[in-house]
Design a protein around this motif. Structure first.
Motif, PDB file in Angstrom:
ATOM      1  N   SER A  49      55.002  42.087  36.387  1.00  0.00           N
ATOM      2  CA  SER A  49      54.476  40.883  36.243  1.00  0.00           C
ATOM      3  C   SER A  49      53.937  40.166  37.559  1.00  0.00           C
ATOM      4  CB  SER A  49      55.108  40.025  35.571  1.00  0.00           C
ATOM      5  OG  SER A  49      54.365  38.577  35.075  1.00  0.00           O
ATOM      6  N   PHE A  50      53.291  39.331  37.704  1.00  0.00           N
ATOM      7  CA  PHE A  50      52.955  38.738  38.788  1.00  0.00           C
ATOM      8  C   PHE A  50      54.006  38.158  39.885  1.00  0.00           C
ATOM      9  CE2 PHE A  50      52.434  35.007  35.809  1.00  0.00           C
ATOM     10  CZ  PHE A  50      53.274  34.184  36.334  1.00  0.00           C
ATOM     11  N   PHE A  51      53.854  38.093  41.028  1.00  0.00           N
ATOM     12  CA  PHE A  51      54.623  37.762  42.091  1.00  0.00           C
ATOM     13  C   PHE A  51      54.593  36.072  42.110  1.00  0.00           C
ATOM     14  CE2 PHE A  51      54.176  41.924  43.312  1.00  0.00           C
ATOM     15  CZ  PHE A  51      55.366  42.498  43.717  1.00  0.00           C
ATOM     16  N   PRO A  52      55.639  35.467  41.738  1.00  0.00           N
ATOM     17  CA  PRO A  52      55.554  33.912  41.662  1.00  0.00           C
ATOM     18  C   PRO A  52      55.477  33.156  43.027  1.00  0.00           C
ATOM     19  CG  PRO A  52      57.709  34.288  41.181  1.00  0.00           C
ATOM     20  CD  PRO A  52      56.809  35.929  41.260  1.00  0.00           C
ATOM     21  N   PHE A  53      55.984  34.129  44.133  1.00  0.00           N
ATOM     22  CA  PHE A  53      56.041  33.521  45.515  1.00  0.00           C
ATOM     23  C   PHE A  53      55.790  34.801  46.267  1.00  0.00           C
ATOM     24  CE2 PHE A  53      59.259  31.151  43.217  1.00  0.00           C
ATOM     25  CZ  PHE A  53      59.018  29.791  43.532  1.00  0.00           C
ATOM     26  N   VAL A  54      55.497  34.542  47.640  1.00  0.00           N
ATOM     27  CA  VAL A  54      54.946  35.639  48.566  1.00  0.00           C
ATOM     28  C   VAL A  54      56.104  36.282  49.099  1.00  0.00           C
ATOM     29  CG1 VAL A  54      54.193  36.043  50.964  1.00  0.00           C
ATOM     30  CG2 VAL A  54      53.078  34.198  49.725  1.00  0.00           C
ATOM     31  N   VAL A 102      50.643  47.807  43.112  1.00  0.00           N
ATOM     32  CA  VAL A 102      49.954  47.301  41.630  1.00  0.00           C
ATOM     33  C   VAL A 102      50.497  46.236  40.850  1.00  0.00           C
ATOM     34  CG1 VAL A 102      50.845  49.265  40.829  1.00  0.00           C
ATOM     35  CG2 VAL A 102      48.774  47.959  39.702  1.00  0.00           C
ATOM     36  N   SER A 103      50.059  45.200  40.481  1.00  0.00           N
ATOM     37  CA  SER A 103      50.938  44.169  39.800  1.00  0.00           C
ATOM     38  C   SER A 103      49.991  43.428  38.855  1.00  0.00           C
ATOM     39  CB  SER A 103      51.494  43.177  41.073  1.00  0.00           C
ATOM     40  OG  SER A 103      52.068  42.147  40.279  1.00  0.00           O
ATOM     41  N   THR A 104      50.350  42.334  38.349  1.00  0.00           N
ATOM     42  CA  THR A 104      49.484  41.366  37.831  1.00  0.00           C
ATOM     43  C   THR A 104      49.130  40.130  38.267  1.00  0.00           C
ATOM     44  OG1 THR A 104      51.069  40.275  36.663  1.00  0.00           O
ATOM     45  CG2 THR A 104      50.344  42.169  35.394  1.00  0.00           C
ATOM     46  N   SER A 105      47.925  39.445  38.012  1.00  0.00           N
ATOM     47  CA  SER A 105      47.435  38.001  38.573  1.00  0.00           C
ATOM     48  C   SER A 105      47.949  37.241  37.431  1.00  0.00           C
ATOM     49  CB  SER A 105      46.090  38.097  38.898  1.00  0.00           C
ATOM     50  OG  SER A 105      45.123  38.422  37.601  1.00  0.00           O
ATOM     51  N   GLY A 106      48.119  35.990  37.740  1.00  0.00           N
ATOM     52  CA  GLY A 106      48.342  34.749  36.724  1.00  0.00           C
ATOM     53  C   GLY A 106      49.379  33.844  37.270  1.00  0.00           C
ATOM     54  N   SER A 107      49.623  34.138  38.609  1.00  0.00           N
ATOM     55  CA  SER A 107      50.678  33.140  39.268  1.00  0.00           C
ATOM     56  C   SER A 107      49.636  32.033  39.953  1.00  0.00           C
ATOM     57  CB  SER A 107      51.435  33.677  40.336  1.00  0.00           C
ATOM     58  OG  SER A 107      52.106  32.773  41.532  1.00  0.00           O
ATOM     59  N   ILE A 108      50.242  30.714  40.181  1.00  0.00           N
ATOM     60  CA  ILE A 108      49.400  29.742  40.903  1.00  0.00           C
ATOM     61  C   ILE A 108      49.544  30.068  42.328  1.00  0.00           C
ATOM     62  CG2 ILE A 108      50.123  27.869  39.284  1.00  0.00           C
ATOM     63  CD1 ILE A 108      52.256  27.002  41.089  1.00  0.00           C
ATOM     64  N   ARG A 109      50.285  31.045  42.703  1.00  0.00           N
ATOM     65  CA  ARG A 109      50.272  31.302  44.152  1.00  0.00           C
ATOM     66  C   ARG A 109      49.674  32.855  44.384  1.00  0.00           C
ATOM     67  NH1 ARG A 109      54.972  28.653  43.283  1.00  0.00           N
ATOM     68  NH2 ARG A 109      55.329  26.815  45.021  1.00  0.00           N
ATOM     69  N   ASP A 110      48.845  33.217  43.353  1.00  0.00           N
ATOM     70  CA  ASP A 110      48.037  34.456  43.783  1.00  0.00           C
ATOM     71  C   ASP A 110      47.354  34.529  44.868  1.00  0.00           C
ATOM     72  OD1 ASP A 110      48.926  35.661  41.493  1.00  0.00           O
ATOM     73  OD2 ASP A 110      47.002  35.124  40.137  1.00  0.00           O
ATOM     74  N   LYS A 111      46.701  33.397  45.291  1.00  0.00           N
ATOM     75  CA  LYS A 111      45.782  33.386  46.562  1.00  0.00           C
ATOM     76  C   LYS A 111      46.701  33.822  47.673  1.00  0.00           C
ATOM     77  CE  LYS A 111      41.862  30.670  44.839  1.00  0.00           C
ATOM     78  NZ  LYS A 111      41.198  29.140  44.767  1.00  0.00           N
ATOM     79  N   GLU A 112      47.805  32.986  47.647  1.00  0.00           N
ATOM     80  CA  GLU A 112      48.613  33.207  48.825  1.00  0.00           C
ATOM     81  C   GLU A 112      49.271  34.710  48.901  1.00  0.00           C
ATOM     82  OE1 GLU A 112      51.991  30.261  48.860  1.00  0.00           O
ATOM     83  OE2 GLU A 112      50.606  28.798  47.846  1.00  0.00           O
ATOM     84  N   VAL A 113      49.557  35.137  47.797  1.00  0.00           N
ATOM     85  CA  VAL A 113      50.157  36.606  47.843  1.00  0.00           C
ATOM     86  C   VAL A 113      48.862  37.602  48.323  1.00  0.00           C
ATOM     87  CG1 VAL A 113      50.690  38.469  45.968  1.00  0.00           C
ATOM     88  CG2 VAL A 113      51.666  36.175  45.866  1.00  0.00           C
ATOM     89  N   ILE A 114      47.766  37.485  47.887  1.00  0.00           N
ATOM     90  CA  ILE A 114      46.505  38.135  48.200  1.00  0.00           C
ATOM     91  C   ILE A 114      46.459  38.005  49.569  1.00  0.00           C
ATOM     92  CG2 ILE A 114      43.975  38.804  47.805  1.00  0.00           C
ATOM     93  CD1 ILE A 114      44.495  37.756  44.781  1.00  0.00           C
ATOM     94  N   ALA A 115      46.409  36.862  50.317  1.00  0.00           N
ATOM     95  CA  ALA A 115      46.186  36.644  51.508  1.00  0.00           C
ATOM     96  C   ALA A 115      47.119  37.285  52.494  1.00  0.00           C
ATOM     97  CB  ALA A 115      46.040  35.095  51.771  1.00  0.00           C
TER      98      ALA A 115
END
Length: 537
Positions: free
Chosen positions: A481-486, A501-514
């Motif tokens: 599942s998605f990473f809720p934190f970096v 490889v993971s999933t998206s859906g966390s409110i911190r997706d942008k931080e994880v991607i960045a």
């Protein structure tokens, strides 16, 4: 002195194959044959001496064949007690026969329900009423009840052999008839109930010595009626006595290897050689490759210490060379022992090489494992007991397609890393959640399963990979599942992971991607709504 009864058999079957031969065998043994309309015509055409049941029930079928055998005359013949002279006298006064054997199969309700164009009307049209009623009456009346074609020959042999252990034999047939009727009626309730009613019925396949623990006895595996060639009751135990925990592990390993096969088939139109080793249901070794020996070797190298006492499943035959690798590769001075091996086939030499004292290593064979592909995933609904009832859900059906628009790529992994992502994702999706899975060069190197946090799973996977002596640099990671934190991706990348490889859906997706982009590490994301891989929660 017990009254001598005329031997009368009633035959009423939908599927006519073999019924003429069965009737003729009964006649040779001195039975008089009654048959319902369609069965009568079939037997008469085959020159089998037979009487139409219409002579007993007062006429031909009525209401467009809806009513054929539903009559008190027929059911009196099935329900009268052989031990009560008064009931036998009453039958005689009414000119009705005592029916001692009933052979019935049922309209194809299940097949109709499974049709794409099935409607409530078409299902009702294929819902048998007279057949289940005759089976139930025969079971209650302690008659010889034959509800399956495969029971006909044993019944003939039993009759011809003097009817040994009559009471037990009759009771077993009656129970099977009641089971058949119960399952049949459940199918109707499930279809017409629109989700209001659910149930599961099964037939005993294997008795285990005990369950998860020694005090949990009896423990039994029941099989459901299915055409699935990979259903566990269709696996053959060549040697050994697998227990409750072993069968649970076989089911889990089967889920993993079929998911790997489906993933490769979907992405590369081909299925490589695959081997998976498991302990307590979770993979502790998994690999793919172009040769069986290479695959066994890499699978063992995953977490060799954890594989000790585990089970291994493959989609290829186990020969002596493969057995030697399972036994000795990276085993040191103490040769590795396994609780079981599951494969399409075994050579005799392989079995002799791997067998344990007391045959504590089980060898379980199913030739269909050689052909697993994208069509091999289990599609049946999942049931799970909870106190006072059970939960149901559709089966685990998501298979990663790395080329799909649903897979959004931030950065670009090299080809070899993308292939490793496929293996990592398939393993990850059949391990107890929460899980982080590490794969490198075509093999599992660390599986951090069953953790309460994502970062905890990452730390556990890294620890397991390190303890097995693996170099994590260049590995790929999969998250269910998605990473809720970096912190999760940071932990993985700091350890040397090159792609995720993971999933998206966390409110911190942008931080994880960045963060991944800042480290030049590609991350592939599937929407959590379709790709979340919680398993065995």
């Amino acid at each position: 002195m017990k009254r001598k009864q005329e031997k009368v058999a009633l035959l009423s079957v939908y599927y006519k194959e073999g019924i003429a031969e069965f009737a003729q065998q009964l006649i040779v043994l001195g039975w008089r044959i009654l048959a319902s309309a369609g069965t009568f015509r079939h037997l008469d055409a085959a020159k089998v001496p037979v009487e139409n049941v219409s002579s007993l029930v007062g006429g031909d079928p009525i209401l467009g064949h809806k009513v054929v055998t539903l009559s008190r005359e027929l059911h009196a013949g099935l329900l009268a007690s052989a031990e009560l002279e008064s009931e036998l006298d009453e039958l005689e006064s009414l000119g009705l026969p005592f029916i001692g054997l009933v052979c019935v199969d049922l309209y194809p309700l299940e097949e109709e329900i499974a049709k794409l164009g099935a409607t409530p009307d078409s299902v009702r049209a294929q819902t048998d009423i007279g057949g289940p009623t005759m089976l139930s009456a025969g079971a209650k009346g302690q008659r010889i009840v034959v509800c399956r074609p495969e029971d006909r020959e044993p019944v003939i042999k039993w009759l011809d052999g003097g009817q040994p252990e009559r009471e037990n034999f009759i009771a077993a047939l009656a129970a099977r008839a009641d089971f058949t009727v119960a399952r049949y009626r459940l199918l109707s309730a499930q279809y017409h109930g629109n989700g209001q009613f659910e149930g599961i019925v099964g037939e005993k396949v294997i008795a285990c010595r005990y369950g998860e623990n020694a005090y949990q006895t009896p423990a039994v595996m029941y099989g459901c009626r299915t055409d699935d060639p990979l259903a566990l009751q269709k696996f053959e135990v060549v040697l050994g006595d697998p227990g409750f925990n072993n069968w649970v592990d076989v089911d889990r390993l089967l889920a993993t290897i079929t998911r790997i096969a489906a993933t490769f088939h979907k992405n590369h139109d081909d299925v490589p050689y695959i081997a998976v080793g498991g302990k307590h249901g979770n993979p502790c070794g998994a690999a793919y490759g172009s040769t069986t020996e290479e695959v066994i070797r890499m699978m063992v190298e995953g977490e060799p210490q954890d594989l000790f006492g585990g089970l291994v499943i493959t989609n290829f035959e186990i020969g002596e060379r493969e057995a030697e690798l399972l036994h000795a590769h990276m085993a040191g001075s103490v040769r590795r022992v396994l609780d079981g091996v599951i494969a399409p086939a075994f050579t005799e030499g392989a079995i002799e090489h791997l067998r344990r004292k007391g045959d504590r290593c089980s060898f379980i064979r199913n030739p269909e494992l050689e052909f697993i592909d994208a069509n091999s995933l289990d599609q049946a609904p999942r049931f799970r007991y909870v106190r006072g009832g059970f939960l149901t859900q559709p089966n685990y059906s998501f298979v990663l397609d790395i080329r799909s628009d649903d897979c959004t790529k931030y950065g670009k992994a090299i080809f070899e890393q993308e292939v490793d992502m496929l293996l990592a994702h398939a393993i990850n999706q059949t391990s107890n959640s929460n899980t982080i899975t590490l794969v490198k060069d075509g093999k599992l190197i660390g599986n951090g399963v069953g953790q309460q946090s994502r970062v905890g799973g990452a730390k556990l996977a890294i620890m397991r990979a390190n303890s097995a002596g693996h170099d994590i640099a260049g590995a790929v990671a999969a998250s269910d599942s998605f990473f809720p934190f970096v912190d999760g991706v940071e932990t993985l990348i700091d350890a040397g992971v090159a792609a995720i490889v993971s999933t998206s859906g966390s409110i911190r997706d942008k931080e994880v991607i960045a963060f991944c982009e800042s480290k030049a590490k590609p991350i592939y994301l599937i929407p959590d709504k379709i790709g979340r891989g919680f398993f065995g929660h």
